[in-house]
Scaffold this motif. Structure first.
Motif, PDB file in Angstrom:
ATOM      1  N   VAL A  76       0.841  -1.197   0.000  1.00  0.00           N
ATOM      2  CA  VAL A  76       0.000   0.000   0.000  1.00  0.00           C
ATOM      3  C   VAL A  76       0.872   1.241   0.000  1.00  0.00           C
ATOM      4  N   GLU A  77       0.632   2.098  -0.976  1.00  0.00           N
ATOM      5  CA  GLU A  77       1.335   3.378  -1.073  1.00  0.00           C
ATOM      6  C   GLU A  77       0.302   4.504  -1.066  1.00  0.00           C
ATOM      7  N   ASP A  78       0.473   5.442  -0.127  1.00  0.00           N
ATOM      8  CA  ASP A  78      -0.451   6.584  -0.023  1.00  0.00           C
ATOM      9  C   ASP A  78      -1.911   6.127   0.034  1.00  0.00           C
ATOM     10  N   GLY A  79      -2.126   5.048   0.772  1.00  0.00           N
ATOM     11  CA  GLY A  79      -3.471   4.543   0.952  1.00  0.00           C
ATOM     12  C   GLY A  79      -4.030   3.760  -0.212  1.00  0.00           C
ATOM     13  N   ARG A  80      -3.209   3.491  -1.228  1.00  0.00           N
ATOM     14  CA  ARG A  80      -3.692   2.805  -2.426  1.00  0.00           C
ATOM     15  C   ARG A  80      -2.915   1.516  -2.639  1.00  0.00           C
ATOM     16  N   LEU A  81      -3.626   0.444  -2.948  1.00  0.00           N
ATOM     17  CA  LEU A  81      -2.992  -0.843  -3.237  1.00  0.00           C
ATOM     18  C   LEU A  81      -2.335  -0.779  -4.609  1.00  0.00           C
ATOM     19  N   THR A  82      -1.010  -0.948  -4.661  1.00  0.00           N
ATOM     20  CA  THR A  82      -0.297  -0.842  -5.930  1.00  0.00           C
ATOM     21  C   THR A  82       0.379  -2.136  -6.359  1.00  0.00           C
ATOM     22  N   ALA A  83       0.491  -3.102  -5.457  1.00  0.00           N
ATOM     23  CA  ALA A  83       1.112  -4.388  -5.798  1.00  0.00           C
ATOM     24  C   ALA A  83       0.591  -5.431  -4.826  1.00  0.00           C
ATOM     25  N   LEU A  84       0.683  -6.690  -5.224  1.00  0.00           N
ATOM     26  CA  LEU A  84       0.309  -7.764  -4.316  1.00  0.00           C
ATOM     27  C   LEU A  84       1.221  -8.958  -4.528  1.00  0.00           C
ATOM     28  N   CYS A  85       1.157  -9.871  -3.586  1.00  0.00           N
ATOM     29  CA  CYS A  85       1.966 -11.083  -3.658  1.00  0.00           C
ATOM     30  C   CYS A  85       1.100 -12.242  -3.190  1.00  0.00           C
ATOM     31  N   TYR A  86       0.870 -13.196  -4.085  1.00  0.00           N
ATOM     32  CA  TYR A  86       0.122 -14.403  -3.754  1.00  0.00           C
ATOM     33  C   TYR A  86       1.074 -15.340  -3.032  1.00  0.00           C
ATOM     34  N   SER A  87       0.691 -15.782  -1.854  1.00  0.00           N
ATOM     35  CA  SER A  87       1.549 -16.631  -1.040  1.00  0.00           C
ATOM     36  C   SER A  87       0.830 -17.927  -0.705  1.00  0.00           C
ATOM     37  N   GLY A  88       1.172 -18.972  -1.465  1.00  0.00           N
ATOM     38  CA  GLY A  88       0.625 -20.301  -1.243  1.00  0.00           C
ATOM     39  C   GLY A  88       1.720 -21.305  -1.517  1.00  0.00           C
ATOM     40  N   ALA A  89       1.370 -22.418  -2.147  1.00  0.00           N
ATOM     41  CA  ALA A  89       2.412 -23.355  -2.566  1.00  0.00           C
ATOM     42  C   ALA A  89       3.366 -22.683  -3.545  1.00  0.00           C
TER      43      ALA A  89
END
Length: 280
Positions: A54-67
Motif C-alpha cells: 500500500v502506497e499513499d493509501g492505495r494498493l499498488t502491488a500484491l503477492c500471492y503466497s501459497g504453494a
C-alpha cells in the motif's frame, strides 16, 4: 512486522482493488486470478494469503503466497517490503514464480534466509495465442474420461518429475496430486491422446479466468517423441480452449526446451513476456 510496514494481509474488502491489479495484465496474472476466483482472497484455512503493498493509501502491488509465491505488479519498493515480510514469515512455498526482474530481486533478498534453491529457471518465455491454430489439430486428442484417471495419473507424474526434478507424490504418496488431476478431469480441463491404454500426448488447462486460460503439463510419451504429436496435440488443445474455455490461451516454457518452443511456434503461439522460477 512493524505497524508502519506498507505490507498487509488482504481480505474480501480489497476485492475491487485486487481485481483491478490483476485485470491490468490478464495473461500474466491468469494463475493468481484463477486461484483467487476459486478460493477467495481470504483463504487462510488453505494456507494461502495475499499480501498487499500500500502506497499513499492505495494498493499498488500484491503477492500471492501459497504453494507458489507470485508477485504481481511489484516494483523495487514493493519487492523490498514483500521480501522483508517473507523473511519474517519464513518460507512456506515450494516455488517462486513471476516476472523475471521481480523474482530475481526478491530471491536475492531472501536467499540468506531461504536459500539454497534446488533449481533456478532464470528465463521462461510466456507465450500466447488468441487465433485458431496454424496447423491441423490431432483428431485423436480429446477430453480425458474419469474412467481413464488411472491411465492419466502416471503420465502426469512422469511429466512432473521430468520437468521439476522430483516426483509430486513423495510427500503424501500422491493423494493431493491425484486429487488435483481428478479435479481437472472432472471439469473437462484434461486432454490427451490415449491409445491401447497408453498416453501418447497430454496437457491440462490449470488456470481459467474470463480473460484467459493457462496450459500446463504438456507431455509426449518418451518413446513417441519427434513424430509431431506435441504440435498437433497442442493445436487440438488450443482449438478446444478457444471454442469453449477462454478467448486467450497462454503457457510458459523453459528457454532451453528448443523442441517445445519450436512446436508452440508452429501452432501459432507468440511470446508476450518472460518469467523466472525458483524451485525448492
Amino acid at each position: 512486522m512493524l505497524r508502519t510496514s506498507p505490507v498487509r494481509i488482504l481480505g474480501e474488502r480489497d476485492r475491487a482493488a485486487v481485481r483491478a491489479l490483476l485485470d491490468a495484465d490478464p495473461v500474466g496474472n491468469v494463475f493468481v486470478a484463477s486461484r483467487l476466483m476459486t478460493t477467495g482472497i481470504s483463504a487462510r484455512f488453505s494456507g494461502t494469503e495475499v499480501w498487499g503493498f500500500v502506497e499513499d493509501g492505495r494498493l499498488t502491488a500484491l503477492c500471492y503466497s501459497g504453494a507458489n509465491l507470485v508477485p504481481v505488479n511489484a516494483g523495487p519498493a514493493a519487492i523490498r517490503s514483500f521480501a522483508d515480510h517473507a523473511r519474517w514469515r519464513g518460507r512456506r512455498c515450494s516455488s517462486i514464480v513471476g516476472p523475471v526482474e521481480a523474482v530475481r530481486d526478491f530471491w536475492e533478498q531472501v536467499t540468506p534466509a531461504w536459500g539454497p534453491a534446488r533449481v533456478i529457471r532464470a528465463s521462461q518465455p510466456v507465450l500466447e495465442i488468441d487465433t485458431p491454430p496454424a496447423v491441423p489439430a490431432d483428431p485423436k486428442v480429446r477430453r480425458v474420461r474419469l474412467s481413464e484417471l488411472n491411465t492419466l495419473v502416471p503420465a502426469c507424474v512422469a511429466m512432473f518429475t521430468e520437468e521439476v526434478g522430483v516426483p509430486p507424490d513423495s510427500g503424501d504418496g500422491g493423494a493431493l496430486y491425484r486429487a488435483r488431476i481428478e479435479e481437472l478431469v472432472r471439469t473437462g480441463r484434461a486432454f490427451a491422446r490415449i491409445e491401447d491404454g497408453r498416453v501418447v500426448f497430454k496437457a491440462e488447462i490449470g488456470a481459467v479466468t474470463p480473460h484467459a486460460c493457462q496450459v500446463q503439463g504438456v507431455w509426449v510419451h518418451p518413446d513417441l517423441r519427434g513424430r509431431g504429436h506435441s504440435t498437433a496435440g497442442m493445436a487440438a488443445v488450443v482449438q478446444y480452449a478457444l471454442a469453449e474455455i477462454a478467448p486467450r490461451v497462454t503457457l510458459y516454457v523453459n528457454d532451453f526446451n528448443t523442441p517445445a518452443r519450436a512446436a508452440y511456434r508452429r501452432v501459432g503461439f507468440r511470446q508476450v513476456g518472460e518469467v523466472m522460477s525458483v524451485l525448492f
